[in-house]
Design an enzyme around this catalytic site. Structure first.
Site, PDB file in Angstrom:
ATOM      1  N   ASN A  78      12.475  72.909  47.027  1.00 39.10           N
ATOM      2  CA  ASN A  78      13.488  73.037  47.736  1.00 39.10           C
ATOM      3  C   ASN A  78      13.182  73.226  49.241  1.00 39.10           C
ATOM      4  OD1 ASN A  78      13.092  75.511  48.194  1.00 39.10           O
ATOM      5  ND2 ASN A  78      14.490  76.624  46.868  1.00 39.10           N
ATOM      6  N   ASP A 101      20.696  72.147  37.064  1.00 40.24           N
ATOM      7  CA  ASP A 101      20.257  73.106  37.996  1.00 40.24           C
ATOM      8  C   ASP A 101      20.532  72.325  39.362  1.00 40.24           C
ATOM      9  OD1 ASP A 101      18.311  75.367  38.665  1.00 40.24           O
ATOM     10  OD2 ASP A 101      17.474  73.740  39.721  1.00 40.24           O
TER      11      ASP A 101
END
Length: 325
Positions: free
Chosen positions: A9, A198
């Site tokens: 991320n 997710d």
């Protein structure tokens, strides 16, 4: 394999979905290998369920993920696989366990995808191991049935939702299932589905908090039905519960047969993801309280609170047991 920027991320932590995908790949390899270890009809092991998975420690870009899998129980038609994930800093040599997961697979015939084959038995070091495995098998079988029975909810769009409400953060992702998503049988890899789930859960959590978020755990992921190549899947997520430092997000996958299929849309997968909010320094931040508006939202909040308290009590019992040892 080494963790690269596209695995992580914006804060540099590896996506929970990336790790879940690696876990599933390891489980699929070892269970398919085992199910084809004796002479008979060739098959591919399909993922049926993932038990609760905790993310014990974050993994970062540049670290190496070591994924190991072991078959711990076999029933007549299913295989239990235990998977451990360890991260390694190749500059310092430091290693740490990041994940432990239990997965269940069933062998499907390559000639007839609707035919479940028998699983070759394994040898147990002691009788207690077989008895414990059988108990886990019966528990997950019952839970899968109960989960499937309550899978009727849908997520509807909300006009001008208020911040921190369920409607404000809820999200959906639409994906056309292509050949690269599928196994040899033409059905979606369980790891591909979990990674998409997710991703959606992460968007819900980020919308709610407006901070960096990471996956803390995933409750049991139940694969109710196979998803075929050419289907359009809708992955939907909504906030169900918040504590002071965590958020529970319900995620489910609906499949819509798109090519030459008369079948109607159906619920294929469901799970609960738990996220935590982190500062730029990686410290836990308070989570904004979820504002529930409808009776259904209030009911789901109380159910989520029950799961949270149950998990918390179980964790405390494990810590006390470890301290006594």
């Amino acid at each position: 394999r080494i963790m690269r920027p596209d695995d992580a991320n914006i804060a540099g932590n590896v996506h929970g979905g990336t790790i879940l995908k690696m876990i599933e790949e390891a489980g699929a390899i070892i269970s398919t290998r085992h199910c084809n270890s004796q002479a008979g009809e060739p098959c591919v092991a399909a993922l049926a369920r993932v038990e609760r998975t905790d993310f014990l420690s974050p993994m970062c870009i540049g670290e190496v993920a070591n994924v190991s899998a072991e078959i711990t129980y076999t029933s007549r038609h299913s295989v239990e696989v235990q998977v451990n994930v360890m991260s390694e800093n190749i500059l310092t040599g430091a290693k740490k366990v990041t994940n432990k997961a239990t997965l269940w697979y069933v062998p499907l015939s390559l000639k007839n995808v609707n035919k479940v084959l028998e699983v070759p038995p394994i040898e147990y070091a002691r009788k207690e191991q077989e008895d414990e495995g059988k108990k886990r098998y019966e528990e997950q079988k019952l839970d899968r049935l109960e989960t499937k029975q309550r899978n009727g909810d849908v997520i509807l769009p909300v006009i001008n939702p208020e911040p921190h409400t369920v409607g404000y953060s809820q999200s959906s992702l639409i994906h056309l299932v292509g050949p690269s998503d599928c196994t040899l049988l033409g059905f979606v890899h369980g790891g591909v589905t979990m990674k998409l789930m997710d991703e959606v859960a992460g968007i819900v959590a980020a919308r709610h908090c407006k901070t960096n978020i990471v996956t803390a755990s995933v409750d049991a992921i139940n694969f109710h039905e196979k998803i075929k190549k050419g289907c359009v899947i809708t992955v939907s997520g909504r906030m169900t519960f918040t504590s002071n430092k965590s958020m529970e997000i319900e995620v489910f996958v609906d499949a819509d047969p798109f090519v030459d299929e008369p079948r109607e849309r159906y619920r294929a997968v469901s799970a609960f993801f738990t996220y935590v909010s982190l500062s730029k320094e990686g410290k836990p931040l308070p989570v904004p309280q979820l504002l529930t508006e409808t009776e259904d939202e209030k009911r789901r909040f109380e159910e989520g609170k029950g799961r949270y308290l149950q998990t918390k009590a179980k964790r405390q019992a494990q810590m006390q047991q470890a301290a006594q040892q």
